[in-house]
Design an enzyme around this catalytic site. Structure first.
Site, mmCIF file in Angstrom:
data_model
loop_
_atom_site.group_PDB
_atom_site.id
_atom_site.type_symbol
_atom_site.label_atom_id
_atom_site.label_comp_id
_atom_site.label_asym_id
_atom_site.label_seq_id
_atom_site.Cartn_x
_atom_site.Cartn_y
_atom_site.Cartn_z
ATOM 1 N N LYS A 1 7.100 1.928 -1.722
ATOM 2 C CA LYS A 1 7.335 0.523 -2.040
ATOM 3 C C LYS A 1 6.869 0.213 -3.464
ATOM 4 O O LYS A 1 7.550 -0.504 -4.210
ATOM 5 C CB LYS A 1 6.617 -0.375 -1.034
ATOM 6 C CG LYS A 1 7.200 -0.309 0.378
ATOM 7 C CD LYS A 1 6.487 -1.281 1.304
ATOM 8 C CE LYS A 1 7.113 -1.254 2.694
ATOM 9 N NZ LYS A 1 6.453 -2.216 3.617
ATOM 10 N N ILE A 2 5.713 0.745 -3.824
ATOM 11 C CA ILE A 2 5.221 0.547 -5.190
ATOM 12 C C ILE A 2 6.203 1.152 -6.184
ATOM 13 O O ILE A 2 6.484 0.570 -7.241
ATOM 14 C CB ILE A 2 3.827 1.185 -5.353
ATOM 15 C CG1 ILE A 2 2.816 0.514 -4.427
ATOM 16 C CG2 ILE A 2 3.354 1.077 -6.801
ATOM 17 C CD1 ILE A 2 1.438 1.147 -4.468
ATOM 18 N N GLY B 1 0.790 -1.225 0.000
ATOM 19 C CA GLY B 1 0.000 0.000 0.000
ATOM 20 C C GLY B 1 0.817 1.266 0.000
ATOM 21 O O GLY B 1 0.325 2.332 -0.373
ATOM 22 N N GLU B 2 2.071 1.200 0.427
ATOM 23 C CA GLU B 2 2.896 2.396 0.505
ATOM 24 C C GLU B 2 3.403 2.801 -0.881
ATOM 25 O O GLU B 2 3.878 1.960 -1.652
ATOM 26 C CB GLU B 2 4.080 2.154 1.444
ATOM 27 C CG GLU B 2 3.664 1.835 2.880
ATOM 28 C CD GLU B 2 4.868 1.614 3.773
ATOM 29 O OE1 GLU B 2 5.926 2.208 3.488
ATOM 30 O OE2 GLU B 2 4.763 0.846 4.735
ATOM 31 N N ALA B 3 3.315 4.085 -1.156
ATOM 32 C CA ALA B 3 3.697 4.589 -2.476
ATOM 33 C C ALA B 3 5.175 4.365 -2.760
ATOM 34 O O ALA B 3 5.557 4.045 -3.892
ATOM 35 C CB ALA B 3 3.363 6.077 -2.577
#
Length: 416
Positions: free
Chosen positions: A339-340, A335-337
């Site tokens: 990490k994406i 969910g963390e930007a």
């Protein structure tokens, strides 16, 4: 494809082809036989949509396969004792026991009970619908009988294998070896496929003797077979525990795999391969969270795992949206930007490396990848009203100027 046809005759002819294959050409078809039995036979038996006739045909095939003691024993040796193969013998027996347990008839019985509970027994008994239910119940009984007959054939074949390999003797044989007999008839199980160590060779069905005998087979005690089987069973138990621990805590699961000696936890290649191989058994959310870890975590080990993981995936020749779909089939984006961002940046690099003529730079693939993910979220988010969902024009507008200041072709974006 023909084995799942609606035409029973086509299914019967297709399944019949399997018998000569497993009896005459099995030496070089070990993985193919495993795939055929697993993806055709078991699927037909387990499917709620399979007809009774189709299931009966599969049970007949199993009965004929199990009627040959050599073939049955070889299935056990080459699959259930092989760490790299499925427990095919175990699964066959389990499938037969399940079909013989009357689950299908119980389902039919529940349908009959719901019909009779309406208080119209006398009327329904004479109706065509009730006649069909009676015929269905009778066919389930026959199906159950076929399964039990196949199980009986399994026992008969196993007994025949032991009897042939251990002929009666006036002296009491205190040796507990089942497959060590060398006198009398020389069975293909004893002389061809027994390994001489505790590891089952992946090509054991290809080890054909030149003179009908094998030195390693002649001296191989049954204790070796027991050790191989016990080793695989222990391995399976350890793997199951690893999956349970990983799905609770990814770090703890990986650490336990290292303690069991099944995974080199210091090797990014081994951990990445572990994720890819077991993606259907591991929690995909935890895999994605692990791959997206920041560079400072564990001295950047997770980032190295991410890079190795992506480099193991083959995206060559795939369209852009199919590449994203295939890439994300092994894990769920966190969910963390940030990490994406790390994950999609590596994906864009890999895609452009294997498909160099699609985009001029990896940045284009990176931005478009984010846009495709947003489009997918927009499409499947129930909180977004239909009239507010993204249109083709909106998608094209959002991606204007991302190709080195130029626009991607509208047909390309509309295709996505």
């Amino acid at each position: 494809k023909n084995c799942t046809s609606n035409n029973t005759r086509i299914v019967a002819l297709s399944l019949r082809l399997f018998l000569p294959i497993i009896r005459n050409f099995r030496e070089g078809l070990k993985p193919e036989i495993e795939a055929f039995v697993t993806n055709v036979f078991f699927v037909i038996l387990d499917s709620q949509n399979s007809t009774v006739e189709h299931k009966s045909l599969v049970l007949t095939m199993f009965k004929e396969i199990c009627s040959c003691e050599d073939t049955l024993a070889e299935i056990f040796l080459n699959y259930d004792c092989d760490l790299s193969a499925v427990d095919l013998f175990h699964r066959i027996v389990t499938a037969l026991a399940k079909q013989g347990g009357g689950a299908a008839e119980n389902s039919s019985g529940s349908q009959m009970g719901s019909i009779y509970s309406d208080g119209l027994i006398n009327t329904l008994y004479a109706s065509a619908g009730n006649a069909r239910n009676i015929a269905l119940r009778q066919s389930h009984r026959e199906l159950k009988l076929n399964a039990m007959t196949a199980l009986r054939q399994v026992l008969a074949s196993l007994y025949a294998s032991v009897k042939v390999l251990n002929p009666p003797s006036n002296n009491v044989n205190t040796d507990d070896s089942v497959f060590s007999g060398t006198s009398g008839r020389s069975s293909s199980v004893a002389t061809t496929y027994l390994p001489d160590n505790s590891t089952m060779a992946s090509s054991s069905w290809e080890q054909q003797p030149s003179n009908g005998t094998s030195a390693s087979a002649a001296t191989a005690p049954s204790s070796n077979i027991v050790k191989m089987y016990d080793s695989k069973r222990k391995r399976r138990e350890q793997e199951a525990e690893i999956f349970i621990r990983f799905n609770q805590d990814a770090k703890a699961g990986i650490r336990y795999a290292g303690e069991c000696g099944l995974l080199d936890v210091t090797s990014p290649e081994e951990v990445a391969k572990f994720f890819l191989t077991n993606k259907d058994k591991l929690d995909k959310t935890l895999i994605g969270d692990y791959l997206g870890r920041e560079p400072e975590y564990q001295n950047g080990f997770c980032v190295r795992v991410l890079h190795t993981y992506v480099d193991m995936i083959d995206l060559k020749g795939l369209s852009f949206d199919d590449s994203i779909r295939f890439f994300l089939s092994g894990f769920r984006l966190p969910g963390e930007a940030q990490k994406i961002d790390r994950i999609m940046e590596k994906f864009a690099e890999r895609f452009c490396k294997q498909n160099p003529h699609v985009f001029p730079a990896a940045d284009t693939a990176f931005i478009l990848g984010f846009s495709v993910i947003m489009l997918n979220t927009d499409l499947h988010n129930p909180a977004i009203k239909p009239e507010r969902r993204m249109t083709k024009e909106g998608f094209i507008r959002n991606n204007s100027g991302i190709c080195d200041g130029k626009n991607l072709p509208d047909d390309f974006l509309i295709g996505i």
